[in-house]
Scaffold this motif. Structure first.
Motif, PDB file in Angstrom:
ATOM      1  N   UNK A 227      36.033  49.224  48.365  1.00 42.62           N
ATOM      2  CA  UNK A 227      36.457  48.498  47.774  1.00 42.62           C
ATOM      3  C   UNK A 227      36.491  47.925  46.405  1.00 42.62           C
ATOM      4  N   UNK A 228      37.377  47.959  45.614  1.00 49.35           N
ATOM      5  CA  UNK A 228      36.659  47.733  43.966  1.00 49.35           C
ATOM      6  C   UNK A 228      37.065  45.688  43.902  1.00 49.35           C
ATOM      7  N   UNK A 229      36.260  45.700  43.113  1.00 48.59           N
ATOM      8  CA  UNK A 229      36.772  43.987  42.326  1.00 48.59           C
ATOM      9  C   UNK A 229      37.426  43.736  40.998  1.00 48.59           C
ATOM     10  N   UNK A 230      38.761  43.052  41.923  1.00 48.17           N
ATOM     11  CA  UNK A 230      40.283  42.230  41.075  1.00 48.17           C
ATOM     12  C   UNK A 230      39.635  41.693  40.624  1.00 48.17           C
ATOM     13  N   UNK A 231      39.435  41.583  39.129  1.00 45.71           N
ATOM     14  CA  UNK A 231      39.588  39.509  38.765  1.00 45.71           C
ATOM     15  C   UNK A 231      40.896  39.840  37.195  1.00 45.71           C
ATOM     16  N   UNK A 246      47.839  35.110  27.859  1.00 47.38           N
ATOM     17  CA  UNK A 246      47.807  37.011  27.564  1.00 47.38           C
ATOM     18  C   UNK A 246      46.790  37.049  28.705  1.00 47.38           C
ATOM     19  N   UNK A 247      47.092  37.702  30.163  1.00 45.53           N
ATOM     20  CA  UNK A 247      46.565  37.402  31.269  1.00 45.53           C
ATOM     21  C   UNK A 247      45.642  39.348  30.602  1.00 45.53           C
ATOM     22  N   UNK A 248      44.675  39.146  31.625  1.00 44.13           N
ATOM     23  CA  UNK A 248      43.880  41.063  31.655  1.00 44.13           C
ATOM     24  C   UNK A 248      43.236  40.629  32.915  1.00 44.13           C
ATOM     25  N   UNK A 249      43.539  42.021  33.677  1.00 48.12           N
ATOM     26  CA  UNK A 249      43.879  42.391  35.002  1.00 48.12           C
ATOM     27  C   UNK A 249      42.414  43.562  34.868  1.00 48.12           C
ATOM     28  N   UNK A 250      41.607  43.269  35.258  1.00 43.41           N
ATOM     29  CA  UNK A 250      39.843  44.339  35.856  1.00 43.41           C
ATOM     30  C   UNK A 250      40.001  44.524  36.720  1.00 43.41           C
ATOM     31  N   UNK A 251      39.859  45.732  37.190  1.00 45.09           N
ATOM     32  CA  UNK A 251      39.425  46.830  38.234  1.00 45.09           C
ATOM     33  C   UNK A 251      37.701  47.778  38.228  1.00 45.09           C
ATOM     34  N   UNK A 255      27.891  48.897  40.355  1.00 43.57           N
ATOM     35  CA  UNK A 255      27.274  50.104  38.224  1.00 43.57           C
ATOM     36  C   UNK A 255      26.879  51.371  39.324  1.00 43.57           C
ATOM     37  N   UNK A 256      27.276  52.326  37.591  1.00 37.03           N
ATOM     38  CA  UNK A 256      27.560  53.458  37.623  1.00 37.03           C
ATOM     39  C   UNK A 256      28.901  53.860  38.182  1.00 37.03           C
ATOM     40  N   UNK A 257      29.355  54.042  39.149  1.00 39.18           N
ATOM     41  CA  UNK A 257      30.481  54.407  39.851  1.00 39.18           C
ATOM     42  C   UNK A 257      31.934  54.425  38.689  1.00 39.18           C
ATOM     43  N   UNK A 258      32.942  55.773  39.163  1.00 31.74           N
ATOM     44  CA  UNK A 258      33.470  55.901  38.331  1.00 31.74           C
ATOM     45  C   UNK A 258      34.508  54.463  37.679  1.00 31.74           C
ATOM     46  N   UNK A 259      35.128  54.562  36.997  1.00 30.40           N
ATOM     47  CA  UNK A 259      36.334  53.724  36.649  1.00 30.40           C
ATOM     48  C   UNK A 259      37.136  53.968  37.056  1.00 30.40           C
ATOM     49  N   UNK A 260      37.324  53.341  37.835  1.00 27.47           N
ATOM     50  CA  UNK A 260      39.227  52.301  38.563  1.00 27.47           C
ATOM     51  C   UNK A 260      40.166  53.429  37.360  1.00 27.47           C
ATOM     52  N   UNK A 280      39.246  51.929  30.172  1.00 31.96           N
ATOM     53  CA  UNK A 280      38.140  50.775  31.492  1.00 31.96           C
ATOM     54  C   UNK A 280      38.875  50.444  32.827  1.00 31.96           C
ATOM     55  N   UNK A 281      39.378  50.785  32.417  1.00 33.18           N
ATOM     56  CA  UNK A 281      40.281  50.328  34.317  1.00 33.18           C
ATOM     57  C   UNK A 281      40.845  48.870  34.027  1.00 33.18           C
ATOM     58  N   UNK A 282      40.974  48.318  33.006  1.00 33.72           N
ATOM     59  CA  UNK A 282      41.818  47.305  32.972  1.00 33.72           C
ATOM     60  C   UNK A 282      43.685  47.206  32.695  1.00 33.72           C
ATOM     61  N   UNK A 283      43.959  46.186  32.477  1.00 35.15           N
ATOM     62  CA  UNK A 283      45.916  46.387  31.892  1.00 35.15           C
ATOM     63  C   UNK A 283      46.336  44.723  31.836  1.00 35.15           C
ATOM     64  N   UNK A 284      46.908  44.622  30.343  1.00 30.16           N
ATOM     65  CA  UNK A 284      46.917  43.317  30.016  1.00 30.16           C
ATOM     66  C   UNK A 284      48.619  43.255  30.269  1.00 30.16           C
ATOM     67  N   UNK A 285      48.921  41.797  30.268  1.00 26.49           N
ATOM     68  CA  UNK A 285      50.208  41.464  30.320  1.00 26.49           C
ATOM     69  C   UNK A 285      50.291  39.841  30.063  1.00 26.49           C
ATOM     70  N   UNK A 286      51.564  39.491  29.972  1.00 25.86           N
ATOM     71  CA  UNK A 286      51.693  38.108  29.145  1.00 25.86           C
ATOM     72  C   UNK A 286      53.172  37.531  29.756  1.00 25.86           C
TER      73      UNK A 286
END
Length: 683
Positions: A227-231, A246-251, A255-260, A280-286
């Motif tokens: 279960x990942x962490x979504x911020x 501007x918003x950044x979603x990071x999943x 630590x040390x696990x593969x990037x979602x 990097x496991x990130x997505x952006x939108x505005x």
């Protein structure tokens, strides 16, 4: 005696029918030329079928056989031109030749040919599962094979060919030929396969080998998903109504696990935005907010092969759009023509200064009213001075510090020139006239000479035409002699000041109504009496309506000064036109903002306190002041309208913006001929 001779001949012929190394030896000459066209017409694992062309004079034929390159011997005879040699060994090469026979004579043999019998079925077939999808098939080398065909079957279905495999050749320098084999990489997990192999050469294909059966293993169970962490993070919190956030979603995993990987869906205010995670496991939108309050932003991660789906939320606070409070009106007893904001007494609070024209009020006509809004007082304290103007004067006014003493000064236009009301600890001092050679129709104040002191720029209607003139501050309250530049237009311009060229010195923006054009005058040069200008930019305004007022300021936050013009008329012809200062050139052709009816005076200034210039205008005859806020991304938002009392018309100098109430917020002021000074407090 004859009989004896015949026996000898037969013996010789008999002896001549045997092939010895090096070829046939005959006791008698050949009966004819050797047969031609010897060929193999078929072969099996144990037979070779031959055919050849008829030889002239031959009544029968001898068939000879041997090892390729070795001696041949007669193995049979036939009266036809075909022969089948039986009892051969599978996958073995044989040399054949034929000779023609006529009575007792035998021809020389034909050119030999080599024929290989069909290979035997391969032996030693094995099948080994190497993985869930790979099977290694191997078998023993088969004599006479030039290639192999691999067949695969499953579930009782007829086997189908899945590969052709070449005969291996020595590859390690020892001369040893490796055993043939093939790796099947197309198998499926948990499946039973039966493999067979056939040997192939030029004569045909062998029977199938005995089958080899193998079952591929089942795939290992997938690892338990994490279960990942979504911020969700915001570039602006709190935001304001109209701001672009501007918003950044990071999943992220442990630590040390593969990037979602995969996609996220963002939900807010009943709408959705889909996006794919980057490396990097990130997505952006505005998002641009058009409402106030607290908004929950939810980011739903869809999951991938390693990670479960998961959600993250953020509560975004959106503050209300800055507003102007309900208007207040303070009667001046006459017709207000202009209003400016200036700290005329140096107490740190600006005052609203109103200049009146004529309205049948001997006491208040042609006056300068200083309105001091003392904090906590219900109404401003008002001081009146004579403006020294008359009925035909424009009564245009501007403010600045023309003598450099730190007190705000007010300059009022008249037919005689300009009167300067200097600020002092006691407030404004009675005006001092500086004459011009014609009637002053408009006035602005700013440093156009680059000496650090505010100068006065006027539009003058003289006896020989209109011109612009600069009264350069001498630093002691007086001005250096009038420096002028001719204006080719037949009408008087409306003026504005701003550093449009970006050289650190204010430029003069002149706008002509009937000409529907704007000209930027720059690079004013001293000494006094011989000042000159360069026309840095000349731009015809878009549209057909005559413009009414002009202002300058940075309308998109790029650090460059733009020009803003209002054009009269009713919707859809009413407009606020922005001529943007282009980074690599002059002014743009301009674009228009939708505007309420009849926009007249205009100011470009920071109304809402976010350090970005907004556009403010008053709508003559339509009881409204309009504000175009600039948001945090340099975008001008739709016009906000605020009620004001009725006035059918406002002069270009009838609008001012500044903090006159001392609360740190910008107030909007109108010179209203019906109601006096109209104040809309910033809130």
């Amino acid at each position: 005696m004859r009989r004896t001779v015949r026996n000898v001949v037969v013996a010789v012929l008999a002896a001549g029918s045997l092939l010895v190394p090096g070829g046939l030896a005959y006791a008698a000459p050949p009966s004819s030329a050797p047969p031609t066209g010897l060929r193999a017409t078929g072969a099996t694992t144990s037979t070779v079928s031959l055919a050849w062309n008829p030889a002239s004079g031959a009544t029968s034929y001898q068939v000879l056989r041997g090892a390729p390159g070795g001696a041949l011997s007669v193995v049979g005879s036939t009266g036809s031109t075909t022969y089948t040699d039986t009892g051969r060994t599978a996958g073995t090469s044989y040399a054949y030749a034929v000779a023609g026979v006529r009575k007792t004579k035998v021809s020389a043999p034909s050119a030999p040919i080599t024929v290989t019998t069909v290979p035997p079925a391969p032996t030693g077939l094995t099948a080994e599962a190497r993985s869930t999808t790979e099977v290694l098939v191997a078998w023993a080398s088969t004599p006479g094979a030039s290639s192999y065909e691999v067949y695969r079957g499953t579930g009782g279905a007829t086997p189908v060919q899945v590969a052709t495999v070449a005969v291996p050749v020595p590859g390690d320098g020892t001369g040893v030929v490796p055993a043939p084999g093939w790796l099947d990489t197309t198998a499926s997990p948990s499946t039973t396969y039966t493999y067979t192999v056939r040997a192939v050469n030029a004569s045909g294909t062998s029977a199938a080998s005995a089958g080899a059966t193998v079952t591929t293993p089942a795939p290992p169970p997938p690892p338990a998903k994490v279960v990942p962490t979504v911020t969700v993070t915001s570039s602006l919190d709190p935001a304001r109504h109209g701001d672009l956030v501007d918003y950044t979603v990071r999943v992220s995993g442990p630590d040390g696990s593969p990037v979602p990987t995969g996609a996220v869906q963002v939900r807010l205010l009943g709408q959705t935005v889909d996006s794919v995670l980057d490396a990097t496991g990130s997505a952006t939108f505005d998002w641009v907010f058009s409402q106030d309050g607290s908004v929950v932003v939810t980011a739903a991660y869809q999951g991938d092969s390693r990670y479960e789906s998961a959600d993250g939320t953020l509560t975004q606070v959106v503050q209300p759009a800055p507003r102007l409070a309900a208007y207040q009106a303070f009667d001046t007893g006459s017709w207000p023509e202009s209003v400016v904001v200036a700290d005329v007494d140096g107490n740190g609070r600006s005052e609203a200064v109103v200049v009146t024209a004529f309205y049948f009020d001997d006491t208040n006509d042609y006056s300068v009213f200083v309105h001091d809004f003392v904090p906590g007082a219900p109404a401003p304290a008002v001081t009146r001075l004579s403006a020294g103007t008359s009925y035909t004067d424009s009564s245009a006014a501007a403010s600045g510090d023309v003598d450099g003493d730190g007190f705000g000064d007010v300059v009022v236009a008249s037919d005689e020139g300009v009167r300067t009301f200097h600020g002092s600890p006691a407030g404004l001092i009675a005006g001092v006239l500086t004459a011009t050679s014609g009637s002053v129709t408009d006035v602005v104040v700013g440093d156009v000479s680059g000496d650090g002191l505010d100068d006065v720029v006027v539009a003058v209607k003289g006896p020989t035409g209109s011109y612009a003139a600069v009264l350069v501050s001498a630093g002691d309250g007086a001005y250096v002699a009038e420096d002028r530049v001719s204006i080719t237009h037949s009408e008087d311009p409306v003026l504005a000041l701003g550093d449009v060229t970006g050289d650190g010195v204010a430029d003069v923006v002149a706008m002509w109504r009937s000409g529907r054009s704007v000209e930027v005058l720059t690079d004013f040069a001293l000494p006094a009496g011989s000042g000159s200008w360069d026309t840095w930019s000349y731009q015809t305004l878009p549209g057909t309506q005559w413009p009414t007022a002009v202002a300058a300021g940075d309308t998109n936050g790029d650090g460059l000064t733009d020009v803003v013009v209002t054009a009269g008329g009713n919707r859809p012809d009413s407009r606020v036109t922005v001529l943007q200062r282009l980074a690599g050139g002059k002014l743009s052709a301009g674009y228009s903002l939708l505007s309420y009816d009849i926009p007249e005076p205009v100011a470009v200034t920071d109304v809402d306190g976010d350090e970005r210039a907004d556009i403010v205008t008053a709508h003559g005859g339509w009881n409204r002041v309009g504000v175009y806020r600039q948001n945090n991304h340099g975008q001008l938002l739709d016009e906000q309208l605020f009620p004001v009392p009725y006035a059918s018309h406002y002069s270009p100098r009838a609008l001012a913006v500044g903090d006159v109430t001392g609360d740190g917020r910008q107030d909007v002021l109108l010179a209203d001929y019906n109601n006096g000074l109209v104040l809309l407090r910033g809130s």
